[in-house]
Design a protein around this motif. Structure first.
Motif, short mmCIF file in Angstrom:
data_model
loop_
_atom_site.label_atom_id
_atom_site.label_comp_id
_atom_site.label_asym_id
_atom_site.label_seq_id
_atom_site.Cartn_x
_atom_site.Cartn_y
_atom_site.Cartn_z
N THR A 119 0.99 -0.94 0.06
CA THR A 119 -0.06 -0.01 0.13
C THR A 119 0.89 1.21 0.06
N ARG A 120 0.88 1.94 -0.99
CA ARG A 120 1.38 3.48 -1.07
C ARG A 120 0.99 4.26 -0.02
N THR A 121 1.64 4.65 0.86
CA THR A 121 1.10 6.02 1.78
C THR A 121 1.80 7.30 1.15
N GLU A 122 1.23 8.41 1.93
CA GLU A 122 1.80 9.49 1.47
C GLU A 122 3.39 9.66 1.30
N SER A 123 4.28 9.12 2.22
CA SER A 123 5.71 9.02 2.16
C SER A 123 6.27 7.88 2.10
N SER A 124 5.50 6.54 2.08
CA SER A 124 6.38 5.71 2.01
C SER A 124 5.52 4.41 1.23
N PHE A 125 5.99 2.94 1.40
CA PHE A 125 5.18 1.86 1.07
C PHE A 125 5.09 0.90 2.17
N GLU A 126 3.85 0.34 2.43
CA GLU A 126 3.72 -0.62 3.65
C GLU A 126 3.46 -2.03 2.75
N VAL A 127 4.26 -3.22 3.23
CA VAL A 127 4.35 -4.22 2.64
C VAL A 127 3.53 -5.40 3.63
N GLU A 128 2.63 -6.05 2.96
CA GLU A 128 2.26 -7.08 4.17
C GLU A 128 2.38 -8.46 3.12
N GLU A 129 2.89 -9.49 3.83
CA GLU A 129 2.99 -10.82 3.18
C GLU A 129 1.90 -11.78 3.60
N LEU A 130 1.19 -12.28 2.67
CA LEU A 130 -0.33 -12.89 2.86
C LEU A 130 -0.17 -14.39 2.86
N GLU A 131 0.09 -14.99 1.83
CA GLU A 131 0.35 -16.72 1.77
C GLU A 131 1.25 -16.88 0.74
N PRO A 132 1.52 -18.41 1.08
CA PRO A 132 2.29 -18.95 -0.23
C PRO A 132 1.64 -19.10 -1.53
N VAL A 133 2.06 -18.87 -2.62
CA VAL A 133 1.28 -19.18 -3.89
C VAL A 133 2.48 -19.77 -4.95
N ILE A 134 1.68 -20.12 -6.00
CA ILE A 134 2.53 -20.69 -7.16
C ILE A 134 2.00 -19.95 -8.32
N PHE A 135 2.77 -18.98 -9.02
CA PHE A 135 2.62 -18.45 -10.40
C PHE A 135 3.57 -18.88 -11.38
N VAL A 136 3.01 -18.86 -12.47
CA VAL A 136 4.45 -18.47 -13.59
C VAL A 136 5.28 -17.26 -13.41
N PRO A 137 6.53 -17.49 -13.92
CA PRO A 137 7.30 -16.03 -13.77
C PRO A 137 6.79 -15.04 -14.42
N LEU A 138 7.16 -13.74 -13.98
CA LEU A 138 7.10 -12.65 -14.75
C LEU A 138 8.35 -12.43 -15.75
N LEU A 139 8.10 -12.60 -17.04
CA LEU A 139 9.29 -12.72 -17.76
C LEU A 139 9.43 -11.38 -18.39
N GLY A 140 10.57 -11.09 -19.16
CA GLY A 140 10.87 -9.93 -19.96
C GLY A 140 10.62 -10.05 -21.22
N GLY A 141 10.53 -9.04 -22.08
CA GLY A 141 10.64 -9.17 -23.51
C GLY A 141 9.06 -9.40 -24.17
N LEU A 142 9.03 -9.66 -25.26
CA LEU A 142 7.58 -9.59 -26.11
C LEU A 142 7.70 -11.02 -26.84
N VAL A 143 6.43 -11.72 -26.92
CA VAL A 143 6.35 -12.82 -28.06
C VAL A 143 5.17 -12.13 -29.12
N ASP A 144 5.66 -12.20 -30.35
CA ASP A 144 5.16 -11.23 -31.30
C ASP A 144 3.95 -12.22 -32.00
N ARG A 145 3.32 -11.40 -33.19
CA ARG A 145 2.13 -11.52 -33.62
C ARG A 145 2.22 -13.03 -34.50
N SER A 146 3.46 -13.23 -34.93
CA SER A 146 3.45 -14.60 -35.71
C SER A 146 3.86 -15.82 -34.77
N ALA A 147 3.78 -15.84 -33.49
CA ALA A 147 4.15 -16.78 -32.59
C ALA A 147 2.97 -17.76 -32.77
#
Ligand code: SAH
Length: 223
Positions: free
Chosen positions: A195-223
């Motif tokens: 959560t962004r406050t006026e002057s900083s960021f407050e971080v809450e850690e909630l629960e373990p999860v499994i997601f695909v990784p956030l990757l860089g770059g693009l996969v284009d139209r011809s894929a």
């Protein structure tokens, strides 16, 4: 609603009701979120071969090594995003199937969503059109950079896990805004709400999860 959207048998409203009951048992209490998921036909967002399993509580393949998030996690992240009050303008990173996008469209005023794999984005666009959801803009781009044109956002929801929170997403959060995202490597991920406050960021850690990784770059139209 036409027959495809309505569903029947394993894709009927009855099946959706059972899905909602399970999500509630797992602790999600936000009735608006549950109501929207009850009426959103999740089966149109998965490949036809998986339609009959669309309401099971598990992620399913959507092609390109990606998955549609499991119903519980969609509900939980949306609840976390909305818990501290309504969010008018929301950025989603990782459109994927577009299912989470569709849920957000029905609970917030404006949704912006970015996806790095072009063919997935196109499929999601068609599903959102079929549901006549129009308060959404999609962009084929790398969400590590957020979407600066429309920033700041009252909420940001990320559906793929970076090793660390991308700086651009923090910068594009409005004061009072919340960022809900998985963070971590491989199987060692935790769901965070920042959560962004006026002057900083407050971080809450909630629960373990499994997601695909956030990757860089693009996969284009011809894929
Ligand atoms: N909310 C989606 C989740 C799909 S999985 C759904 O329920 O269907 C996560 C998605 O994030 C994938 O489609 C993947 O291609 C996308 N993604 C991964 N890294 C990304 C990045 N840097 N920018 C944009 N999208 C990204």
């Amino acid at each position: 609603m036409n027959r495809r959207l309505e569903g029947s048998g394993m894709t009927s409203r009855r099946t959706r009701e059972r899905m909602i009951a399970r999500i509630r048992e797992q602790g999600v209490r936000n009735q608006a979120v549950l109501d929207v998921m009850l009426k959103t036909p999740r089966h149109i967002f998965v490949e036809e071969a998986f339609a009959s399993r669309a309401y099971e509580d598990m992620p399913l393949p959507i092609g390109f090594n990606q998955t549609i998030s499991q119903p519980y996690i969609v509900a939980r992240m949306t609840e976390l995003l909305l818990e501290k009050g309504p969010r008018a303008k929301v950025l989603e990173v990782g459109t994927g199937s577009g299912y989470q996008t569709a849920v957000l469209c029905q609970l917030t005023k404006l949704v912006y969503s970015v996806e790095r794999i072009y063919p997935l984005q196109q499929r999601a666009r068609r599903c959102l059109q079929d549901l006549q959801l129009r308060n959404v803009r999609l962009k084929h781009s790398d969400g590590n950079w957020g979407w600066e044109d429309y920033a700041p956002y009252d909420g940001i929801l990320v559906t793929a896990a970076p090793a660390e929170t991308p700086q651009a997403l923090l910068e594009q959060l409005a004061p009072g805004g919340v960022l809900v995202m998985p963070v971590g490597d491989g199987r060692d991920q935790i769901l965070q709400r920042i959560t962004r406050t006026e002057s900083s960021f407050e971080v809450e850690e909630l629960e373990p999860v499994i997601f695909v990784p956030l990757l860089g770059g693009l996969v284009d139209r011809s894929a």
